[in-house]
Design an enzyme around this catalytic site. Structure first.
Site, PDB file in Angstrom:
ATOM      1  N   ASP A 254      38.569  19.951  38.280  1.00 35.14           N
ATOM      2  CA  ASP A 254      39.326  19.577  37.095  1.00 35.14           C
ATOM      3  C   ASP A 254      40.086  20.816  36.609  1.00 35.14           C
ATOM      4  OD1 ASP A 254      40.053  18.182  34.646  1.00 35.14           O
ATOM      5  OD2 ASP A 254      38.542  19.472  33.689  1.00 35.14           O
ATOM      6  N   ASP A 256      41.872  21.451  32.965  1.00 32.38           N
ATOM      7  CA  ASP A 256      41.657  21.880  31.579  1.00 32.38           C
ATOM      8  C   ASP A 256      40.175  21.889  31.227  1.00 32.38           C
ATOM      9  OD1 ASP A 256      44.242  20.536  32.091  1.00 32.38           O
ATOM     10  OD2 ASP A 256      44.713  21.239  30.084  1.00 32.38           O
TER      11      ASP A 256
END
Ligand SMILES: [Zn+2]
Length: 436
Positions: A254, A256
């Site tokens: 991922d 952020d």
């Protein structure tokens, strides 16, 4: 298409101690000349018309290969009388060239599916196709800029300005070329190099240059250190494994809150800050031969807060920061969609219930198909239970990090996954013997 041109004129000055009296492309790997491995690869992929451009000690190459019949190919060695540069040598011999051909450098170890490369070139209708890849030293590499559909838009030669962000895309030195697109430069008026001279000139004249991004093995042997490393990688099977026919292990990351600091709806490059240990984590995965794939929901696109071009610059900054620490990601996938319509400024065509927005598995499935990833041997690392649910949906194992949202989003409380402090610990967990 069945013609391969091998540029074998290199002097190999830096390798003199290892080469002795041999021309550089005849440097041995497990007792066989590098050039012979290239000819064999070509034949395996149906390229049986081979032209070798030789210069220094060309007679060694001529004597070894003859007309190619002993190697199952038709082979000609062209001896360059004067150094014309990589492109100049080809442009000076237009009569020998087929309408469409592949160009390889004689000082590279290559394990690339040449047929797939050629088919992609033809399907796109490109004038030239360049195999490109990220590397672990982009700051001192010549870089290529592409648009959202992989057409080359610019060449950025080193040194690079410190205040600009660049995608980590490097010319690997393997091309498909249309003979017709070269006619304006033949015969060459001066020495021309493909990367520094001919391709930028073609681009300036409106030629369509396609960037073919591939994780397959291709490395040049330029220095004794690289030669030794590539010998070791050939012996240990790394060269053979890095093909598109061998299933790969990957870590999906991922963005952020996992790789970079969490910002609510980050939309400008200056808001992007790498988390401590993120580059080290990615570098560790690079070193261990794992594919590293970023998968991120970016509803800021659908909401009209940020364009695709602006998002590209944000990702270029992330790649530049990682590159400064000798780390690279193999690919970045993002979902530009958002399911809820009815807000001012939104892009209604992107306000859909798509298949790529996490926790759906779309981005991981697409990566698996494009990069030949074995999902059962792969992992997803993220800071939300959405990431863990994505892992479950895709059939990979999940790891939750305490950075960013730290799993407190509460969206999928039942999603399974191991919890660690940060992405660096996640990678240590994945690489530990018990995690395999
Ligand atoms: Zn989507």
């Amino acid at each position: 298409m069945n013609q391969l041109v091998i540029l074998a004129g290199g002097m190999g000055t830096r390798l003199r101690a290892r080469l002795g009296d041999l021309p550089k492309p005849m440097i041995p790997f497990a007792g066989r000349p590098l050039l012979e491995l290239q000819v064999e690869l070509a034949r395996q992929h149906g390229f049986d018309d081979i032209i070798i451009f030789a210069c220094h000690r060309a007679e060694v190459i001529e004597q070894h290969f003859g007309n190619g019949s002993a190697f199952g190919v038709r082979l000609r060695t062209v001896v360059e009388r004067e150094p014309l540069g990589t492109a100049g040598a080809v442009l000076a011999a237009m009569d020998l060239l087929a309408d469409r051909f592949v160009v390889m450098y004689g000082d590279t170890m290559v394990n690339v599916d040449l047929g797939r490369l050629a088919r992609t070139h033809m399907a796109a209708g490109a004038d030239a196709t360049l195999l490109v890849h990220p590397n672990d030293h982009p700051l001192d590499s010549d870089l290529i800029e592409v648009d959202g559909r992989d057409w080359v838009t610019a060449f950025h030669n080193r040194p690079h300005p410190a205040d600009r962000w660049f995608q980590n895309l490097v010319n690997a030195g393997l091309y498909v070329l249309e003979k017709a697109a070269l006619r304006a430069w033949a015969p060459p008026a001066r020495a021309l190099d493909f990367g520094k001279d001919l391709f930028p000139a073609m681009l300036a004249k409106g030629a369509r240059l396609l960037a073919y991004t591939s994780p397959e093995y291709i490395k040049d042997i330029g220095t004794p250190e690289r030669y030794d490393k590539i010998q070791a990688e050939l012996a240990s099977g790394v060269v053979a494994r890095n093909s598109l026919s061998t299933p790969q292990r990957a870590v999906f990351l991922d963005r952020d809150g996992t790789l970079i600091e969490e910002r609510d709806g980050l939309r400008r490059p200056d808001e992007l800050v790498l988390l401590p240990g993120a580059a080290a984590a990615v570098r560790e995965l690079n070193h261990h031969g794992w594919r590293v794939v970023v998968v991120t929901n970016q509803p800021v696109i659908a909401k009209g807060f940020c364009t695709e071009a602006e998002l590209a610059v944000i990702h270029h900054k992330m790649e530049t920061l990682l590159g400064r620490e000798h780390a690279f990601v193999d690919r970045i996938y993002y979902c530009p969609h958002h399911p809820h319509k009815g807000y001012p400024g939104e892009r209604s065509e992107l306000k859909i219930d798509c298949e790529c927005r996490k926790p759906k598995a779309g981005m991981l499935l697409r990566a698996a198909a494009e990069l030949q990833i074995d999902l059962t041997a792969s992992w997803m690392v993220g800071d939300t239970t959405i990431d863990l649910e994505t892992a479950r949906a895709a059939g990979v194992r999940g790891v939750l990090v305490r950075t960013g949202h730290g799993g407190r989003d509460g969206r999928h409380p039942d999603a399974p996954g191991h919890t660690v402090e940060n992405v660096r610990d996640a990678v240590a967990y994945i690489l530990a013997p018990t995690g395999l």
